[in-house]
Enzyme design. Sequence first.
Site, PDB file in Angstrom:
ATOM      1  CE  LYS A  41      -2.225   1.560   3.841  1.00 22.21           C
ATOM      2  NZ  LYS A  41      -2.079   3.017   3.980  1.00 22.21           N
ATOM      3  CG  ASP A  68      -4.574   4.552   1.816  1.00 22.24           C
ATOM      4  OD1 ASP A  68      -5.704   5.032   1.671  1.00 22.24           O
ATOM      5  OD2 ASP A  68      -4.029   4.396   2.936  1.00 22.24           O
ATOM      6  CE  LYS A  70      -7.553   6.741   4.304  1.00 24.34           C
ATOM      7  NZ  LYS A  70      -6.105   6.430   4.229  1.00 24.34           N
ATOM      8  CG  HIS A  72     -13.996  13.749  -0.107  1.00 29.56           C
ATOM      9  ND1 HIS A  72     -14.357  13.602   1.208  1.00 29.56           N
ATOM     10  CD2 HIS A  72     -15.071  14.289  -0.724  1.00 29.56           C
ATOM     11  CE1 HIS A  72     -15.600  14.031   1.388  1.00 29.56           C
ATOM     12  NE2 HIS A  72     -16.043  14.466   0.228  1.00 29.56           N
ATOM     13  CG  ASP A  73     -11.870  17.744  -5.560  1.00 25.62           C
ATOM     14  OD1 ASP A  73     -12.767  18.551  -5.901  1.00 25.62           O
ATOM     15  OD2 ASP A  73     -10.689  18.077  -5.372  1.00 25.62           O
ATOM     16  CB  THR A 128     -10.093   3.658  12.780  1.00 28.29           C
ATOM     17  OG1 THR A 128      -8.867   3.905  12.110  1.00 28.29           O
ATOM     18  CG2 THR A 128     -10.791   2.495  12.140  1.00 28.29           C
ATOM     19  CD  GLN A 198      -3.937   1.220  13.668  1.00 27.13           C
ATOM     20  OE1 GLN A 198      -5.090   1.581  13.963  1.00 27.13           O
ATOM     21  NE2 GLN A 198      -3.477   1.306  12.431  1.00 27.13           N
ATOM     22  NE  ARG A 219       2.751   1.992  12.929  1.00 22.19           N
ATOM     23  CZ  ARG A 219       1.942   2.810  13.601  1.00 22.19           C
ATOM     24  NH1 ARG A 219       2.467   3.730  14.387  1.00 22.19           N
ATOM     25  NH2 ARG A 219       0.634   2.706  13.467  1.00 22.19           N
TER      26      ARG A 219
HETATM   27  O1  C5P Z   1       1.576   0.454  11.008  1.00 23.09           O
HETATM   28  P1  C5P Z   1       0.118   0.098  10.965  1.00 23.09           P
HETATM   29  O2  C5P Z   1      -0.150  -1.378  10.841  1.00 23.09           O
HETATM   30  O3  C5P Z   1      -0.667   0.740  12.091  1.00 23.09           O
HETATM   31  O4  C5P Z   1      -0.370   0.758   9.593  1.00 23.09           O
HETATM   32  C1  C5P Z   1      -1.725   0.763   9.223  1.00 23.09           C
HETATM   33  C2  C5P Z   1      -1.899   1.444   7.910  1.00 23.09           C
HETATM   34  O5  C5P Z   1      -3.285   1.489   7.617  1.00 23.09           O
HETATM   35  C3  C5P Z   1      -1.407   2.889   7.860  1.00 23.09           C
HETATM   36  O6  C5P Z   1      -0.920   3.134   6.541  1.00 23.09           O
HETATM   37  C4  C5P Z   1      -2.645   3.702   8.132  1.00 23.09           C
HETATM   38  O7  C5P Z   1      -2.593   4.964   7.545  1.00 23.09           O
HETATM   39  C5  C5P Z   1      -3.707   2.831   7.461  1.00 23.09           C
HETATM   40  N1  C5P Z   1      -5.059   3.023   7.971  1.00 23.09           N
HETATM   41  C6  C5P Z   1      -5.395   2.833   9.305  1.00 23.09           C
HETATM   42  N2  C5P Z   1      -6.682   3.027   9.721  1.00 23.09           N
HETATM   43  C7  C5P Z   1      -7.617   3.397   8.848  1.00 23.09           C
HETATM   44  C8  C5P Z   1      -7.313   3.571   7.503  1.00 23.09           C
HETATM   45  C9  C5P Z   1      -5.997   3.374   7.100  1.00 23.09           C
HETATM   46  O8  C5P Z   1      -4.546   2.487  10.115  1.00 23.09           O
HETATM   47  N3  C5P Z   1      -8.853   3.530   9.261  1.00 23.09           N
END
Ligand code: C5P
Length: 238
Positions: A41, A68, A70, A72-73, A128, A198, A219
């Site tokens: 991604k 990714d 996203k 929006h326009d 989220t 997260q 990560r």
């Molecule tokens: O490092 P990690 O596993 O937290 O990365 C999650 C990826 O998913 C990041 O690129 C983050 O921007 C993306 N993402 C997210 N939550 C969302 C939409 C996208 O964590 N609701």
Amino acid sequence: MLSLFKGKTLNKTIIVALDFSSLESALTCLDKLDPTLCRVKIGKELFTSAGPESVKQATVRGFDVFLDLKFHDIPNTVAKAAVAAAEMGVWMLNVHAGGGFKMLAETRAALNSFGKERPLLIGVTLLTSFSPSDLVAVGVSDNPEAHVLRLAQLAKDAGLDGVVCSAREAGLLREKCGEKFCLVTPGIRRSQDENNDQKRVQTPSEAIASGSDFLVMGRPITKAKDPMGVIRSIYESI
Ligand code: C5P
């Protein structure tokens, strides 16, 4: 090789988030990954710093790229941006479902000309990072779950292939939007991983059991000494 529904195979269920600030660091990571076992991604940070070259470098190494950005326009602008992304050969791209039916449907229609090469078009429901009070502050009185469902149904009605959602909503969306709707879920952590920022995480097997099609993980994989070892252990756990 295990089959998932929709003809996909489990061995490319993981989408590795290349959250890097330079092409050089993204390439160092890509060179440790196996394109037969994961997808990647590319989001706003890498694309803003390295541009289409980041997509090209991942593609020439054999990776399927989820762009990714996203979008929006207004409908015309988003449809043209999606065509530009498809011309780069991305496998999946996303737009905000909150952009409305017209934006979603026009974007989906604009991709028809790519036929079988058409990228998957995915809607972003609710970030989220939004809390119930954040929703109220922007004038939405629905609770987050109802809002996510409303946007997922709008995306489906407009012909989109699926949505990005939290694995915790995947069960509800799978039930309401059907088996063919594609569910892409970030916020995935193995029990031994740090949560980082997260807040509401699920394990890979919980997410798959809830109906997720693709697991977005950054990560825990990109910061590991042996990223492919992590990916293989996840497939074993699912
Ligand atoms: O490092 P990690 O596993 O937290 O990365 C999650 C990826 O998913 C990041 O690129 C983050 O921007 C993306 N993402 C997210 N939550 C969302 C939409 C996208 O964590 N609701």
